[in-house]
Design a protein around this motif. Structure first.
Motif, PDB file in Angstrom:
ATOM      1  N   UNK A   1       8.445   4.049  -5.120  1.00  0.00           N
ATOM      2  CA  UNK A   1       8.244   4.534  -3.757  1.00  0.00           C
ATOM      3  C   UNK A   1       8.042   3.373  -2.789  1.00  0.00           C
ATOM      4  N   UNK A   2       7.198   2.417  -3.176  1.00  0.00           N
ATOM      5  CA  UNK A   2       6.918   1.282  -2.289  1.00  0.00           C
ATOM      6  C   UNK A   2       8.186   0.473  -2.022  1.00  0.00           C
ATOM      7  N   UNK A   3       8.991   0.267  -3.070  1.00  0.00           N
ATOM      8  CA  UNK A   3      10.213  -0.522  -2.904  1.00  0.00           C
ATOM      9  C   UNK A   3      11.224   0.195  -2.016  1.00  0.00           C
ATOM     10  N   UNK A   4      11.413   1.490  -2.241  1.00  0.00           N
ATOM     11  CA  UNK A   4      12.371   2.242  -1.437  1.00  0.00           C
ATOM     12  C   UNK A   4      11.923   2.350   0.013  1.00  0.00           C
ATOM     13  N   UNK A   5      10.619   2.515   0.237  1.00  0.00           N
ATOM     14  CA  UNK A   5      10.122   2.579   1.613  1.00  0.00           C
ATOM     15  C   UNK A   5      10.312   1.247   2.324  1.00  0.00           C
ATOM     16  N   UNK A   6      10.125   0.144   1.580  1.00  0.00           N
ATOM     17  CA  UNK A   6      10.296  -1.172   2.193  1.00  0.00           C
ATOM     18  C   UNK A   6      11.753  -1.418   2.548  1.00  0.00           C
TER      19      UNK A   6
ATOM     20  N   UNK B   1       2.995   2.945   6.600  1.00  0.00           N
ATOM     21  CA  UNK B   1       3.306   1.555   6.280  1.00  0.00           C
ATOM     22  C   UNK B   1       4.612   1.520   5.509  1.00  0.00           C
ATOM     23  N   UNK B   2       5.640   0.821   5.981  1.00  0.00           N
ATOM     24  CA  UNK B   2       6.912   0.797   5.248  1.00  0.00           C
ATOM     25  C   UNK B   2       6.767   0.340   3.810  1.00  0.00           C
ATOM     26  N   UNK B   3       5.749  -0.480   3.524  1.00  0.00           N
ATOM     27  CA  UNK B   3       5.539  -0.955   2.158  1.00  0.00           C
ATOM     28  C   UNK B   3       4.436  -0.166   1.465  1.00  0.00           C
ATOM     29  N   UNK B   4       4.025   0.955   2.043  1.00  0.00           N
ATOM     30  CA  UNK B   4       2.929   1.737   1.483  1.00  0.00           C
ATOM     31  C   UNK B   4       3.351   2.486   0.234  1.00  0.00           C
ATOM     32  N   UNK B   5       2.359   3.021  -0.471  1.00  0.00           N
ATOM     33  CA  UNK B   5       2.594   3.757  -1.706  1.00  0.00           C
ATOM     34  C   UNK B   5       2.274   5.226  -1.496  1.00  0.00           C
TER      35      UNK B   5
ATOM     36  N   UNK C   1      13.261   4.031   7.384  1.00  0.00           N
ATOM     37  CA  UNK C   1      13.584   5.191   8.211  1.00  0.00           C
ATOM     38  C   UNK C   1      14.052   6.383   7.394  1.00  0.00           C
ATOM     39  N   UNK C   2      14.219   6.204   6.091  1.00  0.00           N
ATOM     40  CA  UNK C   2      14.721   7.285   5.245  1.00  0.00           C
ATOM     41  C   UNK C   2      13.567   7.948   4.500  1.00  0.00           C
ATOM     42  N   UNK C   3      13.678   9.248   4.321  1.00  0.00           N
ATOM     43  CA  UNK C   3      12.633  10.007   3.640  1.00  0.00           C
ATOM     44  C   UNK C   3      12.804   9.874   2.134  1.00  0.00           C
ATOM     45  N   UNK C   4      11.733   9.480   1.451  1.00  0.00           N
ATOM     46  CA  UNK C   4      11.747   9.321   0.003  1.00  0.00           C
ATOM     47  C   UNK C   4      10.574  10.087  -0.585  1.00  0.00           C
TER      48      UNK C   4
END
Length: 669
Positions: free
Chosen positions: A523-528, A254-258, A532-535
């Protein structure tokens, strides 16, 4: 519900009234996040009675310190108590809490672990003492004092200096033997373990930045490779590897996942799942153990660019191209002389060289072709003089700066940008250079611990505040492969990460964050923002605390692997004395979400080699009983014997259950 100890009186070193030190308890002394994490590990995972000694907290209203040491510990203990009790209730149907009946953590405050303070903490009756101050000298002084007060005490000491740590171990063990002569070593239990949080966390941090989805564990000369795999597509069958180590969070895709942690509940990662759980988990990635090989022998970290000062470091690219142009011009003149005259090649080259240097006589009576070649040679000679002057100046400048920090070279790409050269950053730098990974370091303090190392290894270094504009650009962040933000300040790491992502949205990022709640939000903010980028976010104290806790129980772990913000441990155990293993088959010994037997050392104890990699693995088509050697291809029906030694993968709680000690009191001498 186990609660946190109320605030103590403000007298330094004064224990809580009415709570005398318990016999066989454990003491943790420190001044940073590792001490609090270690106390949490011992109390809520191993169920030990713990006394935590912290320096007096600074002003709670100070903007630089929003929480005192006691306040930070209280908040952490409260969160971990709720998370651990919830996990225990889910795993045991609401009962059989392994922490039930164990005293809550007792907190003391004192500026130094002096004789009086350690005595009030009950060091003479304690089973183990951890000294995890950030200052090596303070840890050494306290260790010598503690050994004198209690020769039977198990000591776990945090030291950055490896050589000093080896000598200190020998000294403290000798002191214990002299203080209690003739005592059985098993009863004395005077073991001393020196660990470094930097050495423990560096491999995981380096692997996170390099490969992102692959994790490398070095265990006693063996190399274990675990890899993250995305959920299979419909109809797709993935190679299961040697075994499945973990299920990733249900929010991973989930792009907004934790990123999951101990407080994530059912949505978090599940370590060591059963085969049925893996088969039923749809849409979740996995971490599988892919391969096991012998590790290459340790080798010193290499310089960037090899030995000495290569041509590319002494002379600039522009100067090298200019020299090449002059050489081509001279060669063309030699060829022209050969074509227009009857001279030999050697004589033509000789005359051309004299013309270039202005040393030949004018060719007044020579043919016209020879006169034209001489004029062209003179013009080329005019170009040679400034070229020689520039070469001398550049070489002189290079020699002057050979002992200074190297700047990032032009055209550098595919490198790792490392922020911070403190204890952690320095160890990670060594690890990256051992793997021959190009690195550019950014450090604000010119006197930081790792600056001399970076200079000796010729690692490109940018001195400056990473939050200032232009600093990351100087580190060639636009062409970098990954960013490792390892400063000790969470907000600095976050600010640098956000700016780097604005410059290069697909940059792979691993940042050091201590607080789980803050890390989840980041993490949730950067994924959102950048799906497509690995965090990845990692806590050094969270990675290191399990190793220190296991050492306080009298064991050593082989390695630790981060699974999101959880930790999986690898350890070698003797089967004897563990009813969960002895007399059971490999399949029966597997405890989902707790431990899994990965390998067996079936060598007789008298002939056992402590180096696991030195043992030959037995062939998979052998007999029912394995011969002497290290066994990785396990048969589920093999029965574990008391003389076997096993390598296991375990969760923190699972390893605690295997290592849980009897709370018996050793007779006083």
């Amino acid at each position: 519900m186990l609660g946190f100890v109320p605030p103590l009186p403000q007298q330094p070193g004064r224990p809580q009234p009415g709570r005398p030190p318990a016999t066989g308890h454990m003491i943790v002394c420190g001044d940073d996040a590792l001490a609090r994490r270690l106390a949490v590990e011992l109390r809520f995972v191993y169920g030990e009675r713990v006394t935590l000694l912290l320096p007096p907290g600074r002003d709670a209203n100070s903007p630089e310190t929003p929480l005192t040491q006691r306040g930070r510990a209280a908040a952490l203990f409260g969160r971990m108590s709720a998370a651990m009790n919830r996990t225990a209730a889910a795993g045991n149907g609401g009962g059989n809490d392994t922490n039930a009946g164990v005293e809550a953590v007792r907190i003391m405050e004192a500026p130094e672990p002096s004789d009086d303070v350690l005595e009030e903490a009950g060091v003479d009756r304690a089973a183990a003492l951890a000294l995890v101050y950030d200052d090596d000298e303070r840890n050494i002084r306290a260790a010598l004092t503690a050994r004198r007060l209690n020769p039977r005490l198990r000591l776990v000491i945090r030291l950055y200096n490896r050589k000093l740590g080896q000598h200190l171990e020998e000294l403290l063990d000798q002191a214990a033997a002299v203080a209690m002569p003739g005592i059985d070593p098993a009863l004395l239990d005077a073991s001393t373990t020196v660990l470094s949080d930097a050495d423990t966390a560096a491999p995981a941090l380096a692997a996170t930045a390099l490969t992102g989805s692959s994790k490398i564990i070095q265990a006693e000369g063996l190399l274990l490779r675990a890899a993250e795999r995305p959920p299979p597509r419909p109809g797709e069958t993935l190679d299961p590897g040697l075994c499945t180590l973990a299920l990733l969070s249900s929010t991973t895709n989930d792009p907004a996942g934790a990123e999951g942690s101990d407080s994530s509940g059912d949505e978090g990662p599940e370590l060591l799942p059963s085969e049925e759980t893996v088969a039923a988990a749809e849409g979740r990635g996995t971490v599988v153990l892919e391969a096991i090989s012998r590790a290459a022998p340790d080798r010193p970290a290499t310089r960037m660019g090899g030995r000495g000062a290569p041509l590319s470091q002494v002379f600039s690219r522009r100067l090298r191209w200019s020299a090449l142009g002059v050489a081509v011009a001279a060669l063309s003149l030699v060829v022209a002389s050969l074509l227009t005259t009857e001279d030999t090649a050697v004589h033509s080259a000789y005359l051309t060289l004299l013309d270039l240097l202005g040393m030949n006589d004018p060719a007044e009576e020579a043919p016209a072709a020879r006169q034209i070649i001489q004029l062209l040679s003179g013009i080329a000679g005019l170009l040679l003089l400034p070229l020689l002057i520039a070469a001398v100046l550049e070489a002189f400048g290079t020699l002057r700066t050979a002992s200074s920090l190297r700047r990032p070279p032009r055209g550098l790409s595919g490198h790792v940008v490392l922020l911070g050269l403190g204890k952690i950053g320095t160890r990670v730098l060594v690890r990256l250079r051992e793997l021959d990974i190009p690195v550019v370091v950014v450090e604000e303090d010119p006197d930081a611990r790792g600056i001399p190392l970076a200079r000796s290894m010729h690692v490109p270094t940018v001195l400056g505040d990473v939050t200032q504009e232009g600093v990351l650009e100087a580190a060639k962040i636009r062409r970098a492969h990954a960013l490792l933000a390892l400063t000790s300040i969470d907000t600095t790491n976050l600010e640098a990460t956000l700016y780097a992502r604005s410059v290069k949205p697909d940059l792979r990022v691993a940042l050091r964050l201590y607080d789980d709640e803050f890390a989840t939000a980041v993490y949730r903010t950067l994924r959102t923002a950048h799906p497509q980028a690995l965090t990845r976010s990692r806590s050094v104290s969270h990675l290191a605390a399990p190793s220190f806790a296991v050492a306080m129980m009298g064991r050593q772990i082989l390695g630790a692997v981060p699974v999101e913000r959880k930790v999986m441990l690898f350890a070698a155990l003797e089967v004897a004395g563990h009813p969960q293993l002895e007399g059971r088959t490999v399949q029966q010994a597997f405890q989902a979400s707790s431990w899994r037997v990965l390998a067996i050392d079936a060598t007789p104890p008298a002939d056992r080699n402590p180096d696991l990699a030195a043992l030959p693995p037995y062939p998979p088509d052998g007999g029912a009983q394995p011969p002497s050697g290290l066994v990785w291809d396990l048969r589920p029906e093999y029965v574990l014997r008391a003389q076997d030694r096993v390598v296991i993968a375990a969760t923190r709680r699972g390893l605690a259950e295997l290592l849980r000690r009897q709370r018996s009191v050793l007779p006083r001498q």
